[in-house]
Each structure stands twice: as C-alpha cells, then as structure tokens.
Design a protein around this motif. Structure first.
Motif, PDB file in Angstrom:
ATOM      1  N   LEU A 151      36.516  18.830  -5.269  1.00  0.00           N
ATOM      2  CA  LEU A 151      36.324  17.883  -4.178  1.00  0.00           C
ATOM      3  C   LEU A 151      37.466  17.870  -3.153  1.00  0.00           C
ATOM      4  O   LEU A 151      37.210  17.947  -1.940  1.00  0.00           O
ATOM      5  N   PRO A 152      38.742  17.774  -3.571  1.00  0.00           N
ATOM      6  CA  PRO A 152      39.808  17.803  -2.552  1.00  0.00           C
ATOM      7  C   PRO A 152      39.805  19.094  -1.740  1.00  0.00           C
ATOM      8  O   PRO A 152      40.013  19.072  -0.522  1.00  0.00           O
ATOM      9  N   SER A 153      39.554  20.223  -2.404  1.00  0.00           N
ATOM     10  CA  SER A 153      39.539  21.512  -1.707  1.00  0.00           C
ATOM     11  C   SER A 153      38.349  21.620  -0.761  1.00  0.00           C
ATOM     12  O   SER A 153      38.467  22.156   0.346  1.00  0.00           O
ATOM     13  N   VAL A 154      37.187  21.111  -1.190  1.00  0.00           N
ATOM     14  CA  VAL A 154      35.994  21.149  -0.336  1.00  0.00           C
ATOM     15  C   VAL A 154      36.207  20.310   0.918  1.00  0.00           C
ATOM     16  O   VAL A 154      35.875  20.734   2.038  1.00  0.00           O
ATOM     17  N   LEU A 155      36.784  19.120   0.756  1.00  0.00           N
ATOM     18  CA  LEU A 155      37.050  18.265   1.909  1.00  0.00           C
ATOM     19  C   LEU A 155      38.060  18.921   2.860  1.00  0.00           C
ATOM     20  O   LEU A 155      37.909  18.850   4.084  1.00  0.00           O
ATOM     21  N   ALA A 156      39.083  19.568   2.273  1.00  0.00           N
ATOM     22  CA  ALA A 156      40.071  20.253   3.116  1.00  0.00           C
ATOM     23  C   ALA A 156      39.434  21.421   3.855  1.00  0.00           C
ATOM     24  O   ALA A 156      39.700  21.649   5.042  1.00  0.00           O
ATOM     25  N   ALA A 157      38.557  22.163   3.171  1.00  0.00           N
ATOM     26  CA  ALA A 157      37.891  23.305   3.805  1.00  0.00           C
ATOM     27  C   ALA A 157      36.939  22.865   4.906  1.00  0.00           C
ATOM     28  O   ALA A 157      36.663  23.626   5.846  1.00  0.00           O
ATOM     29  N   ASP A 158      36.439  21.617   4.815  1.00  0.00           N
ATOM     30  CA  ASP A 158      35.529  21.098   5.846  1.00  0.00           C
ATOM     31  C   ASP A 158      36.270  20.510   7.044  1.00  0.00           C
ATOM     32  O   ASP A 158      35.650  19.884   7.914  1.00  0.00           O
ATOM     33  N   GLY A 159      37.597  20.679   7.077  1.00  0.00           N
ATOM     34  CA  GLY A 159      38.356  20.284   8.264  1.00  0.00           C
ATOM     35  C   GLY A 159      39.304  19.124   8.110  1.00  0.00           C
ATOM     36  O   GLY A 159      40.030  18.787   9.051  1.00  0.00           O
ATOM     37  N   HIS A 160      39.342  18.493   6.949  1.00  0.00           N
ATOM     38  CA  HIS A 160      40.265  17.378   6.744  1.00  0.00           C
ATOM     39  C   HIS A 160      41.650  17.918   6.360  1.00  0.00           C
ATOM     40  O   HIS A 160      41.766  18.966   5.730  1.00  0.00           O
ATOM     41  N   THR A 161      42.695  17.183   6.702  1.00  0.00           N
ATOM     42  CA  THR A 161      44.028  17.571   6.262  1.00  0.00           C
ATOM     43  C   THR A 161      44.119  17.398   4.754  1.00  0.00           C
ATOM     44  O   THR A 161      43.315  16.666   4.142  1.00  0.00           O
ATOM     45  N   LEU A 162      45.117  18.034   4.140  1.00  0.00           N
ATOM     46  CA  LEU A 162      45.272  17.939   2.695  1.00  0.00           C
ATOM     47  C   LEU A 162      45.502  16.491   2.275  1.00  0.00           C
ATOM     48  O   LEU A 162      44.901  16.014   1.305  1.00  0.00           O
ATOM     49  N   VAL A 163      46.344  15.779   3.005  1.00  0.00           N
ATOM     50  CA  VAL A 163      46.624  14.383   2.659  1.00  0.00           C
ATOM     51  C   VAL A 163      45.374  13.527   2.799  1.00  0.00           C
ATOM     52  O   VAL A 163      45.070  12.685   1.946  1.00  0.00           O
ATOM     53  N   ARG A 164      44.593  13.721   3.872  1.00  0.00           N
ATOM     54  CA  ARG A 164      43.378  12.934   4.050  1.00  0.00           C
ATOM     55  C   ARG A 164      42.342  13.268   2.981  1.00  0.00           C
ATOM     56  O   ARG A 164      41.650  12.368   2.486  1.00  0.00           O
ATOM     57  N   SER A 165      42.221  14.520   2.615  1.00  0.00           N
ATOM     58  CA  SER A 165      41.263  14.885   1.573  1.00  0.00           C
ATOM     59  C   SER A 165      41.658  14.248   0.244  1.00  0.00           C
ATOM     60  O   SER A 165      40.797  13.803  -0.527  1.00  0.00           O
ATOM     61  N   PHE A 166      42.965  14.171  -0.027  1.00  0.00           N
ATOM     62  CA  PHE A 166      43.431  13.494  -1.242  1.00  0.00           C
ATOM     63  C   PHE A 166      43.122  11.999  -1.172  1.00  0.00           C
ATOM     64  O   PHE A 166      42.740  11.385  -2.174  1.00  0.00           O
ATOM     65  N   ALA A 167      43.302  11.394   0.002  1.00  0.00           N
ATOM     66  CA  ALA A 167      43.020   9.962   0.172  1.00  0.00           C
ATOM     67  C   ALA A 167      41.534   9.679  -0.021  1.00  0.00           C
ATOM     68  O   ALA A 167      41.160   8.707  -0.702  1.00  0.00           O
ATOM     69  N   TYR A 168      40.663  10.510   0.555  1.00  0.00           N
ATOM     70  CA  TYR A 168      39.226  10.336   0.383  1.00  0.00           C
ATOM     71  C   TYR A 168      38.830  10.482  -1.089  1.00  0.00           C
ATOM     72  O   TYR A 168      37.978   9.734  -1.600  1.00  0.00           O
ATOM     73  N   THR A 169      39.443  11.451  -1.764  1.00  0.00           N
ATOM     74  CA  THR A 169      39.155  11.645  -3.186  1.00  0.00           C
ATOM     75  C   THR A 169      39.555  10.422  -3.990  1.00  0.00           C
ATOM     76  O   THR A 169      38.838  10.006  -4.916  1.00  0.00           O
ATOM     77  N   ALA A 205      23.713  15.919   2.548  1.00  0.00           N
ATOM     78  CA  ALA A 205      23.246  15.636   3.906  1.00  0.00           C
ATOM     79  C   ALA A 205      24.259  14.855   4.739  1.00  0.00           C
ATOM     80  O   ALA A 205      24.053  14.649   5.936  1.00  0.00           O
ATOM     81  N   ALA A 206      25.375  14.393   4.102  1.00  0.00           N
ATOM     82  CA  ALA A 206      26.354  13.564   4.807  1.00  0.00           C
ATOM     83  C   ALA A 206      27.042  14.345   5.921  1.00  0.00           C
ATOM     84  O   ALA A 206      27.326  15.535   5.784  1.00  0.00           O
ATOM     85  N   SER A 207      27.322  13.650   7.032  1.00  0.00           N
ATOM     86  CA  SER A 207      27.986  14.306   8.170  1.00  0.00           C
ATOM     87  C   SER A 207      29.284  13.610   8.547  1.00  0.00           C
ATOM     88  O   SER A 207      30.335  14.234   8.614  1.00  0.00           O
ATOM     89  N   GLY A 208      29.272  12.310   8.773  1.00  0.00           N
ATOM     90  CA  GLY A 208      30.482  11.592   9.166  1.00  0.00           C
ATOM     91  C   GLY A 208      31.316  11.170   7.972  1.00  0.00           C
ATOM     92  O   GLY A 208      30.877  11.248   6.816  1.00  0.00           O
ATOM     93  N   ASP A 209      32.530  10.681   8.253  1.00  0.00           N
ATOM     94  CA  ASP A 209      33.434  10.266   7.185  1.00  0.00           C
ATOM     95  C   ASP A 209      32.843   9.132   6.348  1.00  0.00           C
ATOM     96  O   ASP A 209      32.956   9.134   5.119  1.00  0.00           O
ATOM     97  N   ALA A 210      32.215   8.146   7.016  1.00  0.00           N
ATOM     98  CA  ALA A 210      31.647   7.012   6.288  1.00  0.00           C
ATOM     99  C   ALA A 210      30.536   7.463   5.347  1.00  0.00           C
ATOM    100  O   ALA A 210      30.438   6.988   4.209  1.00  0.00           O
ATOM    101  N   GLN A 211      29.711   8.408   5.790  1.00  0.00           N
ATOM    102  CA  GLN A 211      28.637   8.911   4.937  1.00  0.00           C
ATOM    103  C   GLN A 211      29.191   9.693   3.752  1.00  0.00           C
ATOM    104  O   GLN A 211      28.684   9.589   2.630  1.00  0.00           O
ATOM    105  N   ILE A 212      30.240  10.482   3.999  1.00  0.00           N
ATOM    106  CA  ILE A 212      30.855  11.259   2.916  1.00  0.00           C
ATOM    107  C   ILE A 212      31.426  10.329   1.853  1.00  0.00           C
ATOM    108  O   ILE A 212      31.196  10.511   0.650  1.00  0.00           O
ATOM    109  N   ILE A 213      32.168   9.309   2.293  1.00  0.00           N
ATOM    110  CA  ILE A 213      32.773   8.382   1.339  1.00  0.00           C
ATOM    111  C   ILE A 213      31.695   7.577   0.619  1.00  0.00           C
ATOM    112  O   ILE A 213      31.758   7.381  -0.608  1.00  0.00           O
TER     113      ILE A 213
END
Length: 454
Positions: free
Chosen positions: A294-312, A355-363
């Motif tokens: 999950l952290p790597s997938v979020l980072a690969a989709d354009g999020h910074t490493l820190v933000r992907s960790f925060a979302y996780t 199917a999620a696109s925006g940050d709110a949908q992903i979270i």
C-alpha cells in the motif's frame, strides 16, 4: 493478554516491512520485483513455520512453541537492521517468517482452549484485534522513524527485536493449555495449572478462575481424572459417545498419539479442510497483496513518501472497529455468517478502491477495506481452531495458515506485474474477485458457535 502482546509484536513486524521496502526503493534504488522478493521471503518462512509450528505444538505444547517463536523472529528482526544488502535481508526475513508463521496459529489455539464456549469466538477475535494495534504501531513507526534519514528503516527494524525479550516473560508466566495436557495424559500438570490460576485469582491478580478453565475445557461428557473434564470424541471423526461411555474411554491415561497430516483428510474432515484452505489462501493473497504494497502503490501513484505513509496510517485505523464489530457478531450471527459477510464487504471495498480517484475516495475506500478485511481475519481465527479435535487442533490450524502463507508469498510478487498490466484499478479488481471466492469458501465451513471443544 500474554498472547495478545505477542500478537501485537507479530503485526508490528509484518507491517514494518511495507514501509521498509518503500524506503529501500529510494535509498538503495531497488526495483519493485526485487523488493517483492524481500517481502515474499518472510512469507515463505511463515508458510514453513505455520506448518511445522502447528505440528510441534501438538507434540511439545502450546506455550513452549509460542515462546520459542517469539525468540526466533525477535532476534532475526533485530539482526535485519544490520543487513548490508538485499540477499542478506532476504535470508533474515525468511528466518523472521519461521517464527511469525509458527506463532500465530499456536496463540489462537491457546486462547480458544482456555476461553469458555459462550465467549470463545469473541475471545479469539479480541486476540486478533491486537494485530490492529501492532499494525498501527508499525504505521506510526513508519511515519515517524523510517523517513527520518537513509538509515530510518534500520532503526525501525531494530525496534522489532522487542519480542525476543518478551519471550522470556511468556516462558515464565504463560500457562500451558489444560486441554493439551489432558489430551497428552498429563493430568497432574493440568491440575497444577488450574490450581495456580485459582490461587492467582484468590490473591487478586485477575485472569481466569479455575472454574472458568474447567468451563473452557468442559464437554458434554463425564468428568475425567481428579475432576478435570475429559475430552470427547469429535462427532465429525467418530460416532457420538454414549451415555455409558467412561472418561477413561474418551481420554486414555497414557495420552493420545500425536496426529499425522493425513488425519486432516479423513473422510469426515475432508470438506472442512478443503474449504478452510481455500479461505486461508484467498484471504492471505488479497490482504498481503494490498497492505504490504500500500505505501509503495500510493507513492507510485504520485504521492510523496511521507504522504503515502500518512495515508497508510489513517487507513490502518479502520482495523480496530472492524475487529470490534466481528467480536460481537461471531457470537450473535455465528462464525460462518460473520466471516462470509465481512469477506463480501472486503470485496466491495476493494472494488471501491479500484475505482477511487481523489484523495478522499482513496482514504474512504481504504478505511472500508481495513474494516471489513480485518474483521474477516478475526472471524477466521475464531472459526479455525474449532474445526478440529484437541489432539490435532494446532496441526489443522497450522497447516491452514501454512497454505495461506503460500498465497502471501505469491501476492507481493504478483503486485508489480498486475500494476504494470493495468495499474491500481486492475490490481484491486483482482483483489475484489479473490475476496468473492473467499466468501464462497466460508459458506462451506461448519459453524460451532457456542459448542464445547472436543
């Protein structure tokens, strides 16, 4: 509580590797396929450890194996912090997996054998909820420690050495299963465990009373030696005992022979073993495929490493209410219905994530996936030990977990290829389909809610 703390450390270790591989992609420049092997090496060890640990626990005892596994994976995790290359890290992750894989089915069996029938499922789900605590700790460490510098991942793994210290506490303070001691003909030791628990309760230390331990081991049959309940025959394996059967007939004083793997495939057990292995395989594939990457997938989709960790970290918080809901439902709905419902919910959540696109949908979709998926895990650990009699309980649970771990080996390797073919959408669509198969498998399992263990 003792098993729960061990479970927390397990989850923390497994969760940490998802953050470690995300940073190694940056620090070492390691490609995704190689990082998949780093994750999978641990799951190869878990597959072997689950099968071997279950067999050992049915021979030498639940407590002994539990303490040994904590020591093994704690030391190996600490050593991983000093790895100088990918090959060494893979070897150490394999050793870590040996300990982790053996510990999980043993801990759930130990709790199920102590808990009274009326709350046994809930007790096992509560144990499983410690997994969420450990994964949240891993997410906090991943967010605060791993990004702190190029060696942040080393400090994170160093914290994973704590289970080695806790193994000493387990070895000295955790009681052995009364049911195991009875099944092995060790009645004097079983009496001592009950007496110690009663004495502990009398001086205000809390925990189970001797009466509760007897309730947990109680069967519809007559009492065994020295007032301890005798183990009954499993109606799925043999005919039900008659009213005139004696305790000695049900539990020979010399103890029952250790089980063989072939016993899991006896005609009366074949269907449940098949269904259980299907559920364990599919749940492992979807869960570890999603959350390890999950952290790597979020980072690969354009999020910074820190933000992907925060979302996780935020997404991981959905695990606790999932366990809480499952803990209630396994005793009201029953094991099978709860497991199937949470797996169906996991399929819907995975589809929403695809199917999620925006940050709110992903979270939002991620929180739902955490809720349903981890609730399903709780129900699965509640149902598994109840499907086999005492003499083969950890063998059955261990081999089911071991088969599941083969899927957790394949999942981290499959994720990079699936993302390359169709991105995150295809990846989570596949996970949704796998959850549907898991739900169908769950419906084929027997349900022993509220029944005494045999």
């Amino acid at each position: 509580m003792g098993s729960g703390v061990g479970w927390t450390f397990d989850a923390m270790d497994v969760g940490l590797i998802s953050f470690v591989i995300a940073q190694l992609a940056v620090v070492w420049g390691t490609d995704a396929t190689t990082l998949g092997w780093v994750a999978s090496a641990g799951f190869v060890g878990m597959a072997v450890g689950a099968a071997v640990g279950g067999l050992l626990a049915d021979r030498i005892g639940r407590r002994q194996v539990f303490a040994l596994t904590l020591l093994v994976y704690g030391v190996a995790t600490g050593a991983s912090a000093f790895a100088g290359g990918v090959a060494v890290l893979m070897v150490l992750r394999f050793v870590v997996g040996l300990g982790l894989g053996a510990e999980l089915p043993v801990a759930s069996t130990l709790v199920s054998e102590f808990a009274p029938p009326r709350i046994r499922g809930r007790a096992v789900v509560v144990l499983e909820s410690f997994w969420a605590v450990g994964w949240i700790l891993a997410a906090v460490i991943g967010y605060l420690v791993v990004p702190s510098g190029d060696d942040g991942w080393r400090w994170a793994l160093a914290l994973g050495a704590l289970p080695a210290l806790y193994s000493v506490v387990v070895r000295r303070g955790l009681p052995e299963s009364v049911r195991f001691l009875q099944a092995r003909g060790r009645h004097a030791e079983a009496e001592r465990v009950v007496a110690d628990l009663e004495a502990s309760r009398a001086v205000g230390h809390g925990g189970l009373t001797g009466a509760q331990v007897r309730d947990a081991a109680q069967s519809p049959a007559a009492q065994g030696p020295a007032g301890l309940p005798a183990a009954t025959s499993d109606p799925a394996v043999t005919s039900a005992p008659t009213a005139s059967s004696t305790a000695a007939e049900r539990l020979p004083s010399t103890g029952e022979p250790a089980p063989r793997l072939a016993a899991l495939w006896a005609p009366a057990l074949r269907r449940r073993t098949t269904a259980l292995w299907v559920v364990w395989f599919t749940v492992n594939f979807a869960y570890y495929g999603a959350f390890i990457w999950l952290p790597s997938v979020l980072a690969a989709d354009g999020h910074t490493l820190v933000r992907s960790f925060a979302y996780t970290l935020i997404i991981t918080l959905g695990q606790l209410p999932g366990y809480a809901a499952a803990a209630v439902l396994v005793e009201t709905w029953g094991r099978r219905r709860t497991l199937a419902a949470f797996l169906a919910g996991s399929a819907v959540a995975a589809g929403a994530f695809a199917a999620a696109s925006g940050d709110a949908q992903i979270i939002g979709a991620g929180l739902l996936l955490s809720f349903f998926n981890l609730g399903a895990w709780g129900a699965l650990y509640a149902v598994t030990p109840e499907l086999y009699p005492t003499r083969m309980r950890t063998t059955g649970a261990g081999w089911a977990a071991g088969i599941g771990r083969t899927a957790s080996v394949l999942a981290p390797l499959a994720v990079p290829q699936l993302r390359e073919l169709g991105g995150t959408g295809l990846l989570f669509t596949v996970f949704a389909a796998v959850f549907v198969v898991a739900a169908l498998g769950a419906l084929a399992l027997p349900d022993h809610t509220g029944e005494s263990l045999t």
